[in-house]
Enzyme design. Structure first.
Site, mmCIF file in Angstrom:
data_model
loop_
_atom_site.group_PDB
_atom_site.id
_atom_site.type_symbol
_atom_site.label_atom_id
_atom_site.label_comp_id
_atom_site.label_asym_id
_atom_site.label_seq_id
_atom_site.Cartn_x
_atom_site.Cartn_y
_atom_site.Cartn_z
ATOM 1 N N ARG A 129 0.850 -1.191 0.000
ATOM 2 C CA ARG A 129 0.000 0.000 0.000
ATOM 3 C C ARG A 129 0.892 1.250 0.000
ATOM 4 N NH1 ARG A 129 -5.120 1.788 -1.094
ATOM 5 N NH2 ARG A 129 -6.054 2.964 0.590
ATOM 6 N N THR A 145 -9.434 0.665 -9.534
ATOM 7 C CA THR A 145 -8.593 -0.379 -8.983
ATOM 8 C C THR A 145 -8.747 -1.571 -9.885
ATOM 9 O OG1 THR A 145 -9.024 0.544 -6.844
ATOM 10 C CG2 THR A 145 -8.382 -1.771 -6.855
ATOM 11 N N ASP A 193 -7.851 8.490 0.047
ATOM 12 C CA ASP A 193 -8.427 7.429 0.892
ATOM 13 C C ASP A 193 -8.300 7.757 2.385
ATOM 14 O OD1 ASP A 193 -9.474 5.732 -0.971
ATOM 15 O OD2 ASP A 193 -7.820 4.313 -0.963
ATOM 16 N N SER A 238 -7.762 1.163 3.321
ATOM 17 C CA SER A 238 -8.208 0.643 2.027
ATOM 18 C C SER A 238 -9.454 -0.217 2.194
ATOM 19 C CB SER A 238 -7.087 -0.200 1.422
ATOM 20 O OG SER A 238 -7.535 -0.835 0.252
ATOM 21 N N SER A 239 -10.163 -0.415 1.087
ATOM 22 C CA SER A 239 -11.279 -1.369 1.083
ATOM 23 C C SER A 239 -10.948 -2.603 0.253
ATOM 24 C CB SER A 239 -12.530 -0.708 0.494
ATOM 25 O OG SER A 239 -12.914 0.397 1.270
ATOM 26 N N GLY A 292 -13.640 -1.072 -6.970
ATOM 27 C CA GLY A 292 -14.930 -0.442 -6.682
ATOM 28 C C GLY A 292 -14.930 0.443 -5.448
HETATM 29 O O1 DON Z 1 -7.917 1.156 -1.482
HETATM 30 C C1 DON Z 1 -9.074 1.486 -1.709
HETATM 31 O O2 DON Z 1 -10.013 1.138 -1.041
HETATM 32 C C2 DON Z 1 -9.350 2.372 -2.914
HETATM 33 N N1 DON Z 1 -8.200 3.143 -3.227
HETATM 34 C C3 DON Z 1 -9.778 1.505 -4.058
HETATM 35 C C4 DON Z 1 -10.137 2.317 -5.274
HETATM 36 C C5 DON Z 1 -10.996 1.609 -6.230
HETATM 37 O O3 DON Z 1 -11.363 0.478 -6.050
HETATM 38 C C6 DON Z 1 -11.454 2.370 -7.391
HETATM 39 N N2 DON Z 1 -12.091 1.511 -8.335
HETATM 40 N N3 DON Z 1 -13.100 1.548 -8.836
#
Ligand code: DON
Length: 555
Positions: free
Chosen positions: A94, A368, A410, A439-440, A460
């Site tokens: 990350r 992502t 984030d 993060s998710s 997502g």
């Molecule tokens: O780490 C995370 O939760 C976000 N940066 C993820 C971003 C993401 O999934 C965008 N995609 N649609």
């Protein structure tokens, strides 16, 4: 009457040939990613005798070329591995906040958030992907490092035909449009690529070739580092030589939990994904939510109420575990989740304003991409990595041809203020030097009766966790095959805003019943993009998400 019966039989026969939806099947090994050239690169590595980790590294570098929306060397992510002997590990690459970062760095003089957490040079955390891939290869790979970068270098140097999907995405990106270097690199002589035209990325090819020959050293202290730091200095960014030199991907213990006869291996903090998945499954287990069937208003209601409660906890408790105590065990404990279950009214939505984070024990105080790989020896790898928004900060490093992330968004830019994904977050996720934003991302491997069953994940943003949850539930509780589970319409609730988002595909009657239970329902385009593999007896099934132009392939 007879004609009518015959007609019905015909319909049923027709349905049974169309349904269930068919995944790609292969005997030995499988790769599913968001882009065809990258999937092919992974399969070629597996066929050449590489293991799933080798293939994961090769796919990661290839996506950085062919799927610039999210594939990257300027971002970060997570890799979850389960070896065929049952060992598991989790690589955390990350991004981290630069040393000069501060809690209020994205607020203007009046205390209002600015857009600089999302666009431009100041939006980036220190990238982790190259360090992560090198760590994965050094500890667990088997082929030589340059071999893993070869497909990406070739795709960047010789080019690849731009897909319809990529052409459309490049054309519509507001992030890319803001940066002169991005326009130069991702357009052709000042006009957008048309589908079918060949896109070459010579600077990126050169950067990848340097990484192939000297390793991550090039990216963190060598020529690529020099180009990155120079661009940051010239444009008011914060990332310095010290930031890059101080970056190192780390290995963590994955989170593990059970649901009925399944065992789930998933992402620990700094992801909120694994905690969310296991907390929500804990609430659902034994609730009987599934009784009225997939897509029923009763089941959607109960799952949405579960989601609402987890996201309240997310905002309160989850952040970088190196900076804050995260009460993981408390949040996923049976006692705690049973308590949440009792708070859910099966007939009525609880307004989010009346839902605050719970009190777990042990608490002292959106682009992502995901890909899934299984090799011929049964090793499974799940990678979710990202630039955050589509094309990240929109900034391409001059001379090095790669995009930088906007992962700083984030973090909690200001408590109570929604981020790019509408997430309202808490103090625990405030910005601090070297801290990782929460993060998710939820790369997950599922075992059934102790044996490998499935590997899955999704992009997502905040919707990742609920997407992974639903695909798993559709298989585990509603007996869907892998491809049906991936295809099935999805919904999402994240506590705030107090809205139940539903993809098209649910019946209007169901939506009416949900509204009657008190949900504010909003129909949205699509939720998540799953890349998943499942074992079906002697076969592997690979499912790309029909919401995307992904590809499953194996042998
Ligand atoms: O780490 C995370 O939760 C976000 N940066 C993820 C971003 C993401 O999934 C965008 N995609 N649609």
């Amino acid at each position: 009457m007879r004609g009518c019966a015959r007609y019905l039989v015909c319909c049923l026969l027709l349905l049974s040939t169309l349904w269930p939806a068919q995944p790609v099947r292969a005997r030995h090994a499988m790769v599913v990613s968001r882009e065809g050239h990258a999937t092919d690169a992974g399969v070629a590595i597996l066929r050449a005798g590489g293991n799933a980790v080798d293939a994961a590294v090769a796919v990661g570098f290839a996506l950085a070329v062919t799927h610039p929306q999210a594939g990257n060397i300027g971002g970060g992510g997570f890799m979850l591995i389960r070896f065929s002997d049952g060992r598991t590990t989790f690589l955390d690459f990350r991004e981290r906040a630069p040393l000069a970062a501060a809690a209020d760095m994205y607020l203007d003089a009046t205390g209002k958030p600015t857009e600089s957490s999302q666009f431009g040079y100041r939006a980036s955390g220190v990238p982790g992907s190259v360090s992560g891939f090198e760590l994965a290869h050094r500890r667990y790979g088997s082929l030589k490092w340059p071999r893993l970068l070869a497909p990406a270098i070739r795709l960047a140097r010789e080019g690849f035909p731009v897909s319809y999907d990529l052409a459309r995405s490049l054309r519509s990106s507001t992030a890319l449009a803001r940066d002169a270097e991005s326009r130069r690199v991702f357009q052709r002589d000042g006009r957008f690529y048309e589908a079918g035209e060949v896109m070459r990325q010579p600077e990126l090819a050169a950067a990848l070739a340097r990484i192939a020959s000297v390793g991550s050293r090039d990216f963190y202290t060598g020529e690529t580092a020099r180009l990155l730091v120079k661009a940051q200095r010239e444009h008011g960014g914060l990332i310095t030589r010290d930031d890059l030199a101080g970056y190192q991907a780390v290995e963590r213990t994955p989170l593990v939990g059970t649901y009925k006869s399944y065992r789930l291996i998933t992402a620990p903090p700094p992801s909120s994904g694994g905690v969310g998945l296991l907390e929500m499954l804990g609430v659902l287990d034994g609730s009987g939510y599934e009784r009225e069937g997939a897509g029923s208003a009763a089941s959607i209601h109960f799952v949405a109420e579960t989601m609402r409660r987890f996201y309240a906890d997310r905002a309160r408790y989850l952040g970088d575990p190196d900076f804050t105590h995260v009460p993981v065990a408390g949040l996923i404990s049976e006692r705690y989740t049973a308590g949440l279950r009792r708070l859910i009214d099966p007939e009525r939505a609880t307004p989010s304003d009346q839902v605050a984070a719970g009190r777990p024990e042990g608490n002292e105080s959106d682009q992502t991409t995901h890909y899934s790989i299984v090799d011929a020896n049964g090793n499974a790898v799940a990678v979710t990595y990202t630039l955050n928004g589509s094309y990240g900060s929109g900034v391409t490093v001059p001379g090095a041809g790669f995009l930088l992330n906007n992962e700083m968004d984030d973090f909690t830019v200001a408590p109570g203020v929604p981020n790019m994904f509408g997430l309202v977050q808490g103090e625990v996720n405030r910005i601090a030097p070297r801290k990782r934003p929460l993060s998710s991302m939820t790369p997950t491997i599922v075992l059934r009766e102790g044996k490998f069953y499935s590997v899955l994940g999704s992009p997502g943003g905040s919707r990742i966790i609920t997407t992974v949850l639903q695909v798993f539930l559709d298989m585990a509780d509603f007996s869907m095959g892998l491809q049906d589970a991936v295809n099935w319409p999805r919904f999402h609730h994240q506590w705030k805003p107090d809205v139940l988002r539903m993809e098209t595909g649910f019946s209007p009657d169901t939506i009416k019943l949900l509204r009657a239970r008190g949900h504010e329902v909003e129909t949205v385009g699509s939720i998540g993009e799953v890349s998943a593999i499942a074992r079906e007896g002697e076969w592997l099934a690979g499912a790309a998400d029909p919401r995307t132009a992904g590809k499953a392939s194996g042998y």
